[in-house]
Write an enzyme that holds these catalytic residues in place. Structure first.
Site, PDB file in Angstrom:
ATOM      1  N   GLN A  17     -24.985 -16.432  -4.975  1.00 48.55           N
ATOM      2  CA  GLN A  17     -26.251 -15.687  -5.098  1.00 48.55           C
ATOM      3  C   GLN A  17     -26.904 -15.893  -6.468  1.00 48.55           C
ATOM      4  OE1 GLN A  17     -26.027 -11.449  -5.488  1.00 48.55           O
ATOM      5  NE2 GLN A  17     -28.172 -11.122  -4.914  1.00 48.55           N
ATOM      6  N   TYR A 148     -11.295  -6.165  -7.650  1.00 49.75           N
ATOM      7  CA  TYR A 148     -12.423  -6.824  -8.312  1.00 49.75           C
ATOM      8  C   TYR A 148     -12.635  -6.226  -9.709  1.00 49.75           C
ATOM      9  CZ  TYR A 148     -17.344  -8.165  -9.058  1.00 49.75           C
ATOM     10  OH  TYR A 148     -18.512  -8.647  -9.568  1.00 49.75           O
TER      11      TYR A 148
HETATM   12  N1  SER Z   1     -22.466  -6.727  -6.801  1.00 49.98           N
HETATM   13  C1  SER Z   1     -21.057  -6.630  -7.054  1.00 49.98           C
HETATM   14  C2  SER Z   1     -20.333  -6.090  -5.893  1.00 49.98           C
HETATM   15  O1  SER Z   1     -20.919  -5.300  -5.193  1.00 49.98           O
HETATM   16  C3  SER Z   1     -20.812  -5.764  -8.232  1.00 49.98           C
HETATM   17  O2  SER Z   1     -20.683  -6.540  -9.363  1.00 49.98           O
HETATM   18  O3  SER Z   1     -19.204  -6.401  -5.691  1.00 49.98           O
END
Ligand code: SER
Length: 325
Positions: A17, A148
């Site tokens: 993206q 994450y």
């Molecule tokens: N846009 C990312 C996510 O939603 C956040 O850094 O994982």
């Protein structure tokens, strides 16, 4: 720390993206041939392929990166390859491997080839339920509850560590949710803020996977690209922080976004069916204090909710009419 020039740039995750638009902006600034776009397996767009070099690599496999670093005489890396929050919860091992082992490989090569600069994206996902949620400060509690988030905290700490220990000029930003009209995001929690526009234009309806009251910090792509380029240009003697700058542009609830879209598409209807991503969203801040970035390198966003919505609808409607959406 000496200031070295950035001449030959490698972008990992260039089909993603942010990477796809960032690569084109970097090619504009540094010259088409000086910006190598790389991806792991997704086919690049024609514009990416036709505007400069492209190679397939796997950042979890250091040899594949080293080969292109040598071949293209790379001195700067934008490491945009990552597994985002929602996919990371489904496959934490993959998330660790790409986001941590991959980043380690990037740093290792940055030392070996004495690179000028490395850009490491971080995220609002570094924060967690114990962090103050409104106007989240720059330096605060970092106890995320997603893999994450864990990987991004480690990335920030590693970046600052490599800066101190090995004199590598690492810079990074904590991106909020990024909204864009060119390439869809892949597997994040903030993806609803992009999907909603595509569905509003195509079908006049959307079922959102977080509830109406959910508020998260967001940013429109032109501001994201500007921030990612400006931070690398910043005068290093003015930087007190390196890999972890808070940056902010707008915050809104899904309900507020729906209201804004309805100003352009009155028949649009949104329903809500929260899933596991609601818990992730609820663990993140609602708004971010970015005064440190504003002070240290003059960060300032251009787009708010109204301007972003107007531009998204214009761009996507055009693509829809042309049959390219
Ligand atoms: N846009 C990312 C996510 O939603 C956040 O850094 O994982």
């Amino acid at each position: 720390m000496s200031h070295k020039n950035m001449k030959n740039i490698l972008v990992t995750g260039a089909v993603g993206q942010i990477g796809s638009e960032l690569t084109l902006a970097l090619r504009e600034k540094f010259g088409n041939d000086n910006v190598l776009a790389t991806g792991r397996k997704t086919k690049p767009s024609d514009v990416l392929l036709n505007s400069g070099p492209f190679e397939f690599i796997d950042i979890a496999n250091q040899d594949t990166i080293e080969k292109v670093v040598k071949e293209y005489d790379i001195d700067t890396i934008y490491n945009m390859a990552a597994i985002l929050s929602a996919v990371g919860e489904k496959n934490p091992q993959l998330c660790w491997n790409v986001n941590i082992n991959g980043l380690y490989n990037i740093f290792d090569l940055a030392i070996k080839y004495d690179m000028a600069r490395v850009f490491v994206p971080s995220s609002i996902a570094v924060f967690g339920p114990q962090t103050p949620r409104i106007n989240t400060p720059q330096d605060t509690i970092l106890k995320p509850t997603t893999m994450y988030g864990v990987s991004k905290v480690a990335g920030e700490l590693l970046g600052d560590y490599y800066f101190k220990k090995f004199d590598i000029d690492v810079r990074g930003l904590r991106y909020p949710g990024i909204i864009s009209s060119e390439t869809l995001p892949g597997g994040g929690t903030t993806d609803y803020a992009v999907e909603i526009f595509y569905e509003a234009i195509k079908n006049k309806r959307y079922t959102c996977f977080v509830n109406e009251k959910t508020i998260l910090p967001m940013m429109y792509m032109p501001d994201c690209i500007k921030a990612s380029i400006d931070i690398m240009d910043a005068d290093i003697t003015k930087l007190q922080h390196h890999s972890d700058f808070n940056i902010s542009a707008m915050s809104f609830s899904v309900g507020e976004l729906v209201k804004e879209i309805k100003k352009h598409i009155p028949e649009f209807e949104c329903k809500y069916k929260p899933d596991f991503r609601q818990d992730i969203a609820d663990s993140w801040p609602q708004s971010i204090d970015d005064s440190i970035a504003r002070n240290e390198w003059n960060w300032k966003p251009r787009y708010d909710l109204t301007e972003m919505t107007k531009d998204m609808i214009e761009k996507l409607s055009k693509r829809y009419d042309e049959g390219t959406m």
